[in-house]
Write an enzyme that holds these catalytic residues in place. Sequence first.
Site, mmCIF file in Angstrom:
data_model
loop_
_atom_site.group_PDB
_atom_site.id
_atom_site.type_symbol
_atom_site.label_atom_id
_atom_site.label_comp_id
_atom_site.label_asym_id
_atom_site.label_seq_id
_atom_site.Cartn_x
_atom_site.Cartn_y
_atom_site.Cartn_z
ATOM 1 N N CYS A 38 9.655 0.748 -14.304
ATOM 2 C CA CYS A 38 9.337 1.506 -13.093
ATOM 3 C C CYS A 38 9.752 0.729 -11.845
ATOM 4 O O CYS A 38 9.764 -0.492 -11.832
ATOM 5 C CB CYS A 38 7.837 1.754 -13.012
ATOM 6 S SG CYS A 38 7.163 2.548 -14.458
ATOM 7 N N ARG A 87 16.909 0.023 -13.279
ATOM 8 C CA ARG A 87 15.769 -0.412 -14.085
ATOM 9 C C ARG A 87 15.376 0.622 -15.129
ATOM 10 O O ARG A 87 14.588 0.337 -16.010
ATOM 11 C CB ARG A 87 14.575 -0.687 -13.166
ATOM 12 C CG ARG A 87 14.809 -1.867 -12.225
ATOM 13 C CD ARG A 87 13.843 -1.844 -11.082
ATOM 14 N NE ARG A 87 12.480 -2.118 -11.474
ATOM 15 C CZ ARG A 87 11.893 -3.315 -11.382
ATOM 16 N NH1 ARG A 87 12.563 -4.332 -10.920
ATOM 17 N NH2 ARG A 87 10.654 -3.483 -11.736
ATOM 18 N N TRP A 106 8.922 5.092 -15.617
ATOM 19 C CA TRP A 106 9.348 5.016 -17.011
ATOM 20 C C TRP A 106 8.062 5.183 -17.814
ATOM 21 O O TRP A 106 7.192 4.329 -17.785
ATOM 22 C CB TRP A 106 10.000 3.655 -17.263
ATOM 23 C CG TRP A 106 10.693 3.541 -18.570
ATOM 24 C CD1 TRP A 106 11.932 4.017 -18.893
ATOM 25 C CD2 TRP A 106 10.216 2.856 -19.732
ATOM 26 N NE1 TRP A 106 12.236 3.681 -20.183
ATOM 27 C CE2 TRP A 106 11.223 2.972 -20.722
ATOM 28 C CE3 TRP A 106 9.054 2.157 -20.043
ATOM 29 C CZ2 TRP A 106 11.078 2.417 -21.985
ATOM 30 C CZ3 TRP A 106 8.918 1.617 -21.309
ATOM 31 C CH2 TRP A 106 9.925 1.751 -22.269
ATOM 32 N N ASN A 141 3.160 0.166 -11.214
ATOM 33 C CA ASN A 141 3.931 -0.334 -12.364
ATOM 34 C C ASN A 141 2.957 -1.078 -13.257
ATOM 35 O O ASN A 141 2.135 -1.837 -12.761
ATOM 36 C CB ASN A 141 5.007 -1.333 -11.930
ATOM 37 C CG ASN A 141 6.174 -0.645 -11.265
ATOM 38 O OD1 ASN A 141 6.215 0.575 -11.163
ATOM 39 N ND2 ASN A 141 7.112 -1.438 -10.794
ATOM 40 N N GLY A 142 3.095 -0.904 -14.553
ATOM 41 C CA GLY A 142 2.216 -1.630 -15.476
ATOM 42 C C GLY A 142 1.300 -0.664 -16.202
ATOM 43 O O GLY A 142 1.574 0.533 -16.288
ATOM 44 N N GLU A 179 23.657 -10.467 -31.904
ATOM 45 C CA GLU A 179 23.891 -10.043 -30.528
ATOM 46 C C GLU A 179 25.029 -9.011 -30.461
ATOM 47 O O GLU A 179 24.938 -8.016 -29.744
ATOM 48 C CB GLU A 179 24.190 -11.273 -29.652
ATOM 49 C CG GLU A 179 24.617 -10.976 -28.232
ATOM 50 C CD GLU A 179 23.573 -10.240 -27.393
ATOM 51 O OE1 GLU A 179 22.461 -9.995 -27.882
ATOM 52 O OE2 GLU A 179 23.910 -9.881 -26.249
ATOM 53 N N LYS A 192 24.457 -5.307 -28.966
ATOM 54 C CA LYS A 192 25.244 -4.842 -27.827
ATOM 55 C C LYS A 192 25.865 -3.491 -28.149
ATOM 56 O O LYS A 192 25.825 -2.556 -27.366
ATOM 57 C CB LYS A 192 26.325 -5.888 -27.548
ATOM 58 C CG LYS A 192 26.710 -6.164 -26.153
ATOM 59 C CD LYS A 192 25.813 -6.982 -25.313
ATOM 60 C CE LYS A 192 24.359 -6.646 -25.365
ATOM 61 N NZ LYS A 192 23.462 -7.542 -24.712
ATOM 62 N N GLU A 221 23.140 -0.554 -28.662
ATOM 63 C CA GLU A 221 22.350 -0.123 -27.501
ATOM 64 C C GLU A 221 23.171 0.671 -26.499
ATOM 65 O O GLU A 221 22.636 1.523 -25.813
ATOM 66 C CB GLU A 221 21.634 -1.298 -26.823
ATOM 67 C CG GLU A 221 22.523 -2.267 -26.109
ATOM 68 C CD GLU A 221 21.741 -3.386 -25.423
ATOM 69 O OE1 GLU A 221 20.632 -3.165 -24.944
ATOM 70 O OE2 GLU A 221 22.281 -4.509 -25.374
ATOM 71 N N HIS A 252 22.420 -8.889 -51.901
ATOM 72 C CA HIS A 252 21.026 -8.694 -52.315
ATOM 73 C C HIS A 252 20.491 -7.331 -51.884
ATOM 74 O O HIS A 252 19.290 -7.152 -51.763
ATOM 75 C CB HIS A 252 20.170 -9.844 -51.784
ATOM 76 C CG HIS A 252 20.649 -11.160 -52.297
ATOM 77 N ND1 HIS A 252 20.409 -11.594 -53.579
ATOM 78 C CD2 HIS A 252 21.429 -12.117 -51.721
ATOM 79 C CE1 HIS A 252 20.996 -12.768 -53.777
ATOM 80 N NE2 HIS A 252 21.617 -13.091 -52.652
ATOM 81 N N LYS A 287 15.824 -2.114 -17.861
ATOM 82 C CA LYS A 287 16.320 -3.479 -17.665
ATOM 83 C C LYS A 287 15.218 -4.515 -17.818
ATOM 84 O O LYS A 287 15.427 -5.586 -18.355
ATOM 85 C CB LYS A 287 16.964 -3.587 -16.281
ATOM 86 C CG LYS A 287 17.561 -4.948 -15.961
ATOM 87 C CD LYS A 287 18.770 -5.223 -16.842
ATOM 88 C CE LYS A 287 19.339 -6.619 -16.687
ATOM 89 N NZ LYS A 287 20.187 -6.988 -17.823
HETATM 90 C C1 F6R Z 1 19.845 -6.336 -24.551
HETATM 91 C C2 F6R Z 1 18.888 -6.791 -23.567
HETATM 92 C C3 F6R Z 1 17.487 -6.994 -24.002
HETATM 93 C C4 F6R Z 1 16.850 -8.177 -23.276
HETATM 94 C C5 F6R Z 1 15.359 -8.253 -23.591
HETATM 95 C C6 F6R Z 1 14.685 -9.425 -22.907
HETATM 96 O O1 F6R Z 1 21.118 -6.217 -23.993
HETATM 97 O O2 F6R Z 1 19.210 -6.969 -22.428
HETATM 98 O O3 F6R Z 1 17.380 -7.142 -25.389
HETATM 99 O O4 F6R Z 1 17.508 -9.351 -23.662
HETATM 100 O O5 F6R Z 1 14.734 -7.070 -23.195
HETATM 101 O O6 F6R Z 1 14.769 -9.310 -21.528
HETATM 102 P P1 F6R Z 1 14.539 -10.574 -20.596
HETATM 103 O O7 F6R Z 1 15.649 -11.538 -20.895
HETATM 104 O O8 F6R Z 1 14.595 -10.041 -19.197
HETATM 105 O O9 F6R Z 1 13.209 -11.141 -20.963
#
Ligand code: F6R
Length: 612
Positions: A2, A27, A75, A101-102, A485, A489, A492, A508, A607
């Site tokens: 949010c 965000r 959100w 927020n929260g 990773e 990537k 997502e 396995h 984000k």
């Molecule tokens: C994936 C991504 C997320 C963040 C995760 C942690 O591309 O960005 O998996 O790595 O949400 O976020 P932070 O680093 O802000 O704690």
Amino acid sequence: MCGIVGYIGPKQAAPLILEALEKLEYRGYDSSGIAIADGNKLGVVKAKGRLSVLEEMTDCGRALPGCLGIGHTRWATHGEPNDVNAHPHLSQHGEVALVHNGIVENYIELRDFLTEQGYSFMSETDTEIAANLVEHLYRSNREDGPEAAIREALSLISGAFALGIIFADHPDTLYAVRKDSPLIVGVGKGENFIASDVPAILKHTRQVIRLDEYDMAVLTAGSVKIYNRYGEELHKNIEHIQWDADAAEKGGYPHFMLKEIMEQPDVIRSTVRPRVRDGRIDLGLSHISPDDIMACDRIFIVACGSASYVGQVAKHYIERYTRIPVTVELASEFRYSNPIVTDRTIAIVISQSGETIDTLFALREAKSRGAHVLSIVNVVGSTIANESEDVIYTWAGPEIAVATTKAYSAQLSVCYLLALYMGHCRHMVSDSELKDFLNAIEELPGLMRSLLEKSDYIKYLASLHFSCRNIYFIGRNIDHALALEGSLKLKEISYIFSEAYPAGELKHGTISLIEPGSLVVALCTYSPLTEKMISNMREVKARGAVVLALATEGTPGVEETADQVMWIPKTDPFVLPSLAILPLQLFAYYVALLKGCDIDKPRNLAKSVTVE
Ligand code: F6R
């Protein structure tokens, strides 16, 4: 997550707030809303969907007169995304409007209490309860003023929150408080702001105060006052934000993600350079001493998502150079795992935003059990940074694309330095080894740049594979950590189903998923296990898979076995992960581009994940 914006000043608030909310769109959100004080009346407009819906409803805010207001992008947590659940929430008697927020954790208990006081509720949200609680307390004791009511409400609410609040009978004052959710005050000339993040207000001011836990900000057009939870006035530092609004814009690239991928060589340089002097590493640790590192008998790395995958790479490095056992725990699991932590434990907490709630709570758990807490964080002054004993900032600059790229790389480079630094403290890395590794890191940005210049080939590979339905990533040792990773990537941002497996584990169970046409991305950069990887590639090829390998130039056997190869330049193996990740990021990017996905804002993602 949010976004919050608030304004008090001489200008019409609504257009300004809407514009500021746009800067927080990255965000992630599902609905938005705005509340404006016009005379002694609070007007609220809110709607599900993109901000453009709200803009249309209000003629870009022009239809809402008034110079005090709050806005929100939501959100959903409590209650589905719809018009009623969107913020701001107006209290029952129309005296208080509030954005949040929260999560209010004890909202059921508070709702029951307010129901007894004659309140009823229109939405399914915890936020509406907070708005009514503040109003109820204010109406019960009006002469003590809004601040007392907010303070009392805070003592009754448990959970995480950043609140922006306006009162109908105080049309010249904007109130804000925070606990566990970020909130800043923007100090302008004859006008003041609140926001959940800096980009929202950069157009108007670079002077920022970051609120700490339980701080309350009381803003008028001409004054900013900050109080602690006991009502004592605080004199906080004003931070001058160096980076400009342009830095938060795309800089000529079609997407923030591509811009951020291309920025990585510079990011590595600015993260590493200031920490290396005369062949030595200085991480600026002021609490965790070389003696603590010497005495350390266990390391936990706690983080979420990509940050935890950085941790998976870091584990190999730290164990290799310190021989201290390292456990990488997802932050959301760590907290509830009754972890074995002593005062000889170091907890390394990795987070780009510094606000990820699971990571924050894991940090507190580790701390409360006596661990030394060292965090690796990108956002300066964030909660995780503030609550750690020592912080190593990654200095990657603002990362706007939801999918992390440059912050991942910056975290990785900090982990190289940390592993070497700890190894050196424990006399396991000699001066001359240290020098060689530091030389390799010094050369890294140039190599990254040359690799990124060949992005057209990765685009071509993406054009061959973007219609795949499943993509598997396999690797061994560090390559497995990178595969995790690469797979995250891809899935997502392209929404293609993807999983990463240690290559030796395929037999396995997972190999039964391989069928003619399945794409397997095979990472073979970790040279001690190349031959084993080649056998694994053969196994999946024998079952009809198409193999896209990622390997260091000149690795024998790869070209003959794989269908296509993403080559990375030969260099010191120490820095290979930083090179290997680049084709994987680009591959994910181009696949998503060819599929027409919303790359910078993938569906369902945010984000900064500030709820558990
Ligand atoms: C994936 C991504 C997320 C963040 C995760 C942690 O591309 O960005 O998996 O790595 O949400 O976020 P932070 O680093 O802000 O704690």
